[in-house]
Design an enzyme around this catalytic site. Structure first.
Site, mmCIF file in Angstrom:
data_model
loop_
_atom_site.group_PDB
_atom_site.id
_atom_site.type_symbol
_atom_site.label_atom_id
_atom_site.label_comp_id
_atom_site.label_asym_id
_atom_site.label_seq_id
_atom_site.Cartn_x
_atom_site.Cartn_y
_atom_site.Cartn_z
ATOM 1 N N CYS A 19 0.806 -1.224 0.000
ATOM 2 C CA CYS A 19 0.000 0.000 0.000
ATOM 3 C C CYS A 19 0.836 1.270 0.000
ATOM 4 C CB CYS A 19 -0.922 0.012 1.220
ATOM 5 S SG CYS A 19 0.018 0.001 2.755
ATOM 6 N N CYS A 75 -0.979 -4.869 6.948
ATOM 7 C CA CYS A 75 -0.790 -3.690 7.814
ATOM 8 C C CYS A 75 -0.190 -4.106 9.158
ATOM 9 C CB CYS A 75 -2.107 -2.975 8.042
ATOM 10 S SG CYS A 75 -3.082 -2.786 6.551
HETATM 11 FE FE1 FES Z 1 -1.367 0.642 4.283
HETATM 12 FE FE2 FES Z 1 -2.887 -0.489 6.119
HETATM 13 S S1 FES Z 1 -3.431 -0.081 4.057
HETATM 14 S S2 FES Z 1 -0.855 0.155 6.313
#
Ligand code: FES
Length: 211
Positions: free
Chosen positions: A36, A107
């Site tokens: 992400c 995450c």
């Molecule tokens: Fe990036 Fe959770 S979506 S740390």
């Protein structure tokens, strides 16, 4: 609207514990997620006699799951020895939070990786890493995977910020694709030095900017 998060995740997201930085930390990590592009930073204070984590602080630039996991692992690690803290897994952190949605597992992995890397940083700086593997280009790259490119939130290798690495006579020279006056130039230089200077067989780290 129903939330995909447990009450505990929401509680920790809204009131995270141990947020911030430690002055003169003994171990530091900045980890980024390839999934992400988010980042988490973690600082440790370790008692050298007992090897216990006396203080631990984090800053998350990630989502609610990351903030909640960062918070819970600081609580899980505080007061434990570095060997015990190393064993904390993302699954334990997620369980402690009452579960995380599957798409959010990365995450919690990111937060736990930051804890492991900060411990490794402490161990390297204190000569506690047992295998004295010589510093090769591959070993240097492995360490530089933990240096974030602040422009993208991913590591400096993945984002091709590192153009070249040379090792000669205990001196390692890293050339980065940044102008010397770039706003992030000195931060990147500091982070690269931070990761390579503790290497047992390296005496000097030189960071060169784009000509
Ligand atoms: Fe990036 Fe959770 S979506 S740390």
């Amino acid at each position: 609207m129903s939330s995909p998060y447990s009450d505990k995740v929401i509680e920790y997201f809204q009131n995270p514990k141990n947020v911030g930085e430690i002055e003169n930390p003994d171990g530091i990590a900045k980890e980024g997620s390839p999934a992400c592009g988010d980042m988490v930073q973690l600082h440790l204070k370790v008692n050298e006699d007992t090897q216990e984590i006396e203080d631990i602080k984090f800053r998350s630039y990630g989502c609610a799951s990351n903030i909640a996991t960062g918070s819970i692992i600081t609580e899980m690690a505080k007061g434990r020895s570095i060997d015990e803290a190393k064993e904390i897994t993302w699954q334990q952190a997620a369980d402690e939070l009452g579960g995380l949605p599957a798409v959010k597992n990365h995450c919690s992995v990111l937060a736990v990786d930051a804890l492991k890397e900060a411990i490794r940083d402490y161990e390297e700086k204190h000569g506690l890493v047992e295998e004295q593997v010589p510093t090769t280009i591959e070993v240097a790259k492995e360490r530089l995977k933990h240096v974030m490119n602040p422009i993208h939130g991913l590591d400096v290798l993945k984002t091709n910020l590192v153009e070249d690495i040379e090792i000669e006579d205990k001196v390692i020279t890293v050339t980065v694709d940044l102008a010397e006056d770039h706003q992030f130039a000195s931060a990147v230089k500091e982070d690269i030095k931070e990761k390579l200077e503790p290497r047992w067989d390296i005496e000097e780290v030189i960071v060169k900017y784009r000509e």
